[in-house]
Design an enzyme around this catalytic site. Structure first.
Site: not given
Length: 319
Positions: A38, A105
């Site tokens: 991330h 994402e």
């Protein structure tokens, strides 16, 4: 034998503490590990996001078991760079590094300033990126023009055997889509019916290789404490599923979260009993070859202690 692995959550734990946690996970009896990749955490309460590729090199150097990561080539990472990084790790740690490729994402990818594609284009971009990465790992010189662009690229330092390239998929539709190119599948969930549908869709589409699942758990001294832990650290999972891929900021997830007890328990296996938790994990993971447990707390010490004395022995008896 089913592999039981530890999930290292970069969104919640700083790199140094997470490195110690993965070393402790090996000591207490886990068979392997995986980590997230991330740029941002899901919520401000989590508050961390170390660089997974730097960290995983250190983690592999300080452990003996296999470790992989879920990553998204195509926007934040050009697939040539992903191929080079994967090749180097596979050379340094033969047979121990793997990667799962997903479509990503917006939370992590929007920072490039490029348009965030719709689902159809994201799937196409992932398929093209996987093909580019495979070709580069095989020693080919690659030119490609599509959703990703590659100009006369080669990866010069390559392992004798390429690392596993699994696909990350949550829905049955995506699982069927990736079956044509993946070395295996990794999914995530706590609902036995939903994860079984994803698993079966992959196999029905002739998907081969290992089936892996990441399961979020919260184990504490009391059920109320375990629920509170999930609410503090993993409430973002209660945001509408159809919006998860489009949101750009942790604050966006916080605004859409619905951290009622019912919603939290549908996303996280919450318990104060290790034997009970082991039974529920085994039910969710039925038919999978690899299970990665993610304790949603920011402090892994107590959880790992209970894994050694209670959870792992109970789970191994059931698998």
């Amino acid at each position: 034998m089913v592999l039981i692995g530890f999930h290292a959550s970069h969104e919640q734990i700083g790199p140094a503490k997470l490195l110690q946690a993965v070393r402790d996970a090996e000591t207490v009896g886990f068979d392997g590990a995986m980590c997230s990749d991330h740029l941002a955490p899901w919520s401000r309460a989590q508050g961390e996001s170390g660089y997974a590729w730097s960290w995983i090199g250190a983690a592999l150097a300080l452990t003996q078991f296999p470790i992989g990561l879920v990553t998204a080539p195509g926007q934040r990472y050009h697939p040539v760079i992903t191929a080079q990084a994967a090749a180097t790790l596979a050379m340094l740690f033969p047979g121990r590094f793997w990667a799962a490729l997903g479509s990503g994402e917006a939370l992590n990818e929007h920072v490039t300033g490029d348009e965030w594609p719709d689902k159809e284009r994201r799937d196409l971009r992932l398929r093209e990126s996987a093909a580019v990465i495979r070709a580069l790992l095989a020693g080919e010189r690659v030119e490609h023009h599509g959703e990703v662009r590659v100009h006369e690229a080669r990866v010069w330092s390559r392992p004798e055997a390429p690392p596993e390239l699994l696909a990350a998929a949550v829905s049955p539709e995506t699982a069927a889509e990736v079956a044509s190119w993946a070395d295996g599948l990794i999914t995530v969930g706590a609902d036995p019916t939903a994860v079984a549908q994803t698993r079966e869709a992959y196999r029905d589409a002739a998907g081969g290789g290992p089936l892996a699942i990441q399961i979020h758990v919260s184990l504490a001294d009391s059920d109320a404490e375990a629920l509170a832990l999930a609410r503090d650290q993993w409430s973002h999972a209660t945001a509408p599923a159809d919006r998860m891929w489009e949101l750009e900021q942790p604050e966006d997830f916080e605004a859409l979260a619905d951290p009622t007890e019912e919603k939290l328990r549908s996303a996280v296996l919450i318990s104060d009993s290790a034997p009970d938790l082991a039974e529920r994990i085994a039910e969710v993971a039925l038919g999978f070859d690899r299970i990665y447990l993610h304790h949603v707390g920011a402090d892994q010490t107590e959880f790992l202690g209970r894994c050694e004395s209670e959870l792992l022995p109970a789970l191994r008896r059931l698998l």
